[in-house]
Design a protein around this motif. Sequence first.
Motif, PDB file in Angstrom:
ATOM      1  N   UNK A  51      -5.020  43.537 -42.319  1.00 23.81           N
ATOM      2  CA  UNK A  51      -6.020  44.385 -41.675  1.00 23.81           C
ATOM      3  C   UNK A  51      -7.057  44.889 -42.673  1.00 23.81           C
ATOM      4  N   UNK A  52      -6.583  45.359 -43.823  1.00 25.14           N
ATOM      5  CA  UNK A  52      -7.501  45.906 -44.824  1.00 25.14           C
ATOM      6  C   UNK A  52      -8.420  44.812 -45.358  1.00 25.14           C
ATOM      7  N   UNK A  53      -7.860  43.645 -45.623  1.00 25.04           N
ATOM      8  CA  UNK A  53      -8.676  42.554 -46.151  1.00 25.04           C
ATOM      9  C   UNK A  53      -9.707  42.080 -45.139  1.00 25.04           C
ATOM     10  N   UNK A  54      -9.345  42.115 -43.846  1.00 27.12           N
ATOM     11  CA  UNK A  54     -10.252  41.606 -42.820  1.00 27.12           C
ATOM     12  C   UNK A  54     -11.472  42.489 -42.601  1.00 27.12           C
ATOM     13  N   UNK A  55     -11.457  43.722 -43.089  1.00 29.00           N
ATOM     14  CA  UNK A  55     -12.615  44.613 -42.899  1.00 29.00           C
ATOM     15  C   UNK A  55     -13.299  44.935 -44.230  1.00 29.00           C
ATOM     16  N   UNK A  83     -16.635  33.399 -33.857  1.00 23.66           N
ATOM     17  CA  UNK A  83     -17.778  32.623 -33.386  1.00 23.66           C
ATOM     18  C   UNK A  83     -18.219  31.487 -34.306  1.00 23.66           C
ATOM     19  N   UNK A  84     -18.086  31.654 -35.624  1.00 21.57           N
ATOM     20  CA  UNK A  84     -18.765  30.695 -36.514  1.00 21.57           C
ATOM     21  C   UNK A  84     -17.913  30.191 -37.670  1.00 21.57           C
ATOM     22  N   UNK A  85     -16.608  30.490 -37.706  1.00 22.68           N
ATOM     23  CA  UNK A  85     -15.772  29.962 -38.782  1.00 22.68           C
ATOM     24  C   UNK A  85     -15.690  28.442 -38.684  1.00 22.68           C
ATOM     25  N   UNK A 258      -6.822  24.805 -39.800  1.00 29.70           N
ATOM     26  CA  UNK A 258      -8.013  24.080 -40.233  1.00 29.70           C
ATOM     27  C   UNK A 258      -9.044  25.017 -40.854  1.00 29.70           C
ATOM     28  N   UNK A 259      -9.145  26.241 -40.325  1.00 30.29           N
ATOM     29  CA  UNK A 259     -10.092  27.211 -40.890  1.00 30.29           C
ATOM     30  C   UNK A 259      -9.648  27.644 -42.279  1.00 30.29           C
ATOM     31  N   UNK A 260      -8.366  27.949 -42.421  1.00 31.86           N
ATOM     32  CA  UNK A 260      -7.869  28.459 -43.707  1.00 31.86           C
ATOM     33  C   UNK A 260      -7.879  27.370 -44.775  1.00 31.86           C
ATOM     34  N   UNK A 261      -7.569  26.138 -44.387  1.00 28.61           N
ATOM     35  CA  UNK A 261      -7.452  25.052 -45.355  1.00 28.61           C
ATOM     36  C   UNK A 261      -8.697  24.186 -45.461  1.00 28.61           C
ATOM     37  N   UNK A 262      -9.823  24.649 -44.936  1.00 31.59           N
ATOM     38  CA  UNK A 262     -11.047  23.866 -45.046  1.00 31.59           C
ATOM     39  C   UNK A 262     -11.466  23.729 -46.505  1.00 31.59           C
ATOM     40  N   UNK A 263     -12.006  22.576 -46.854  1.00 32.85           N
ATOM     41  CA  UNK A 263     -12.411  22.298 -48.243  1.00 32.85           C
ATOM     42  C   UNK A 263     -13.922  22.141 -48.373  1.00 32.85           C
ATOM     43  N   UNK A 264     -14.652  22.631 -47.352  1.00 35.13           N
ATOM     44  CA  UNK A 264     -16.103  22.450 -47.369  1.00 35.13           C
ATOM     45  C   UNK A 264     -16.837  23.607 -48.035  1.00 35.13           C
ATOM     46  N   UNK A 265     -16.158  24.585 -48.575  1.00 37.21           N
ATOM     47  CA  UNK A 265     -16.822  25.727 -49.207  1.00 37.21           C
ATOM     48  C   UNK A 265     -15.812  26.643 -49.845  1.00 37.21           C
ATOM     49  N   UNK A 266     -16.241  27.868 -50.214  1.00 33.19           N
ATOM     50  CA  UNK A 266     -15.348  28.825 -50.851  1.00 33.19           C
ATOM     51  C   UNK A 266     -14.383  29.424 -49.839  1.00 33.19           C
ATOM     52  N   UNK A 267     -13.297  29.971 -50.353  1.00 30.20           N
ATOM     53  CA  UNK A 267     -12.316  30.635 -49.508  1.00 30.20           C
ATOM     54  C   UNK A 267     -12.861  31.994 -49.083  1.00 30.20           C
ATOM     55  N   UNK A 268     -13.048  32.176 -47.794  1.00 30.75           N
ATOM     56  CA  UNK A 268     -13.540  33.446 -47.264  1.00 30.75           C
ATOM     57  C   UNK A 268     -12.333  34.201 -46.727  1.00 30.75           C
ATOM     58  N   UNK A 271     -12.504  36.521 -43.513  1.00 30.83           N
ATOM     59  CA  UNK A 271     -12.591  35.758 -42.265  1.00 30.83           C
ATOM     60  C   UNK A 271     -11.239  35.115 -41.936  1.00 30.83           C
ATOM     61  N   UNK A 272     -10.552  34.610 -42.957  1.00 28.87           N
ATOM     62  CA  UNK A 272      -9.231  34.002 -42.734  1.00 28.87           C
ATOM     63  C   UNK A 272      -8.239  35.013 -42.186  1.00 28.87           C
ATOM     64  N   UNK A 273      -8.242  36.226 -42.745  1.00 26.93           N
ATOM     65  CA  UNK A 273      -7.319  37.262 -42.273  1.00 26.93           C
ATOM     66  C   UNK A 273      -7.665  37.684 -40.847  1.00 26.93           C
ATOM     67  N   UNK A 274      -8.949  37.808 -40.548  1.00 32.71           N
ATOM     68  CA  UNK A 274      -9.357  38.172 -39.189  1.00 32.71           C
ATOM     69  C   UNK A 274      -8.949  37.092 -38.195  1.00 32.71           C
TER      70      UNK A 274
END
Length: 305
Positions: A51-55, A83-85, A258-268, A271-274
């Motif tokens: 929760x804390x990380x997601x905000x 909407x956009x992950x 797929x969102x958490x393990x995407x390799x197309x950019x930096x680890x956000x 957004x992953x926690x949310x």
Amino acid sequence: MSTTLEPSAHSSRQPRQRHARKKRFSPSRLGIYGFLIIAALFFLLPLYVMLVTSVKPMDEIRLGNLLALPAHLTLQPWSDAWQSACTGLDCNGIRVGFWNSVRIVVPSTVFSIVIGAINGYALSFWRPRGAGLFFAVLLLGAFIPYQVMIYPMVRVLASVHLFSSLPGIVIIHTIFGMPVMTLLFRNYYAGIPLELFKAARIDGGGFWRIFFQLMLPMSLPIIVVAMILQVTNIWNDYLLGLVFAGTRNLPMTVQLNNIINTTTGEKIYNVNMAATILTSVVPLAVYFISGRWFVRGIASGAVKG
């Protein structure tokens, strides 16, 4: 006489109060409270971190203080997760997987509960020839790991052109849920007096009339138990959805991976926690809303036998 009795009565009350205090704070009771507090912290700490990380904005997350409260509160990660992950090149968020999971869970839950209720009713009261063998096979199916049956089911669904489709994944969840649902309803109906069924038969009730007019209205507690179990199991499923759903019907758990393990950019991480919390909202809501009915169903014989 009254003045001499009052001090003795007061003095006799004091040892009882001291004894009650000692009982209330006995070592065993303190040990139980300590264990419960530690267990609660064990489960709540990861949720707190999520929760804390997601905000938090990413600048604060990079500082590395995992347990710190956010200095600048933001809900943008939640909006991005919904909407956009990105899952690879597709950036439509976790909402796509959410609606896919809804389309999978609703019919799979309904079909498996209906079939399990009919099976349990037939095995409890009508007992056709071979009922014991049929129940033993179903019971065996409940304890065989479904990973063993994945390849045969792939071949079967491919042969009837249902592999990688919405009807295919619904059929798979219905099949794998049927043994447990049959076991639950059979044990529940076994607690209903046989005389009630015989009276309905004397009044001219047939198989379906007795089921719909007598048994089904009495089955609300066990239906709620079955619904909670099926919704939770199907919603949280990953492997069956990955194998049988197809790319257009991937459930929320697969989309989350797929969102958490995407390799197309930096680890956000925010957004992953949310996205992770959004994925777990439905099972949590089902438990919170139907919790008391779940306890009633268990107490009414859902796990009896």
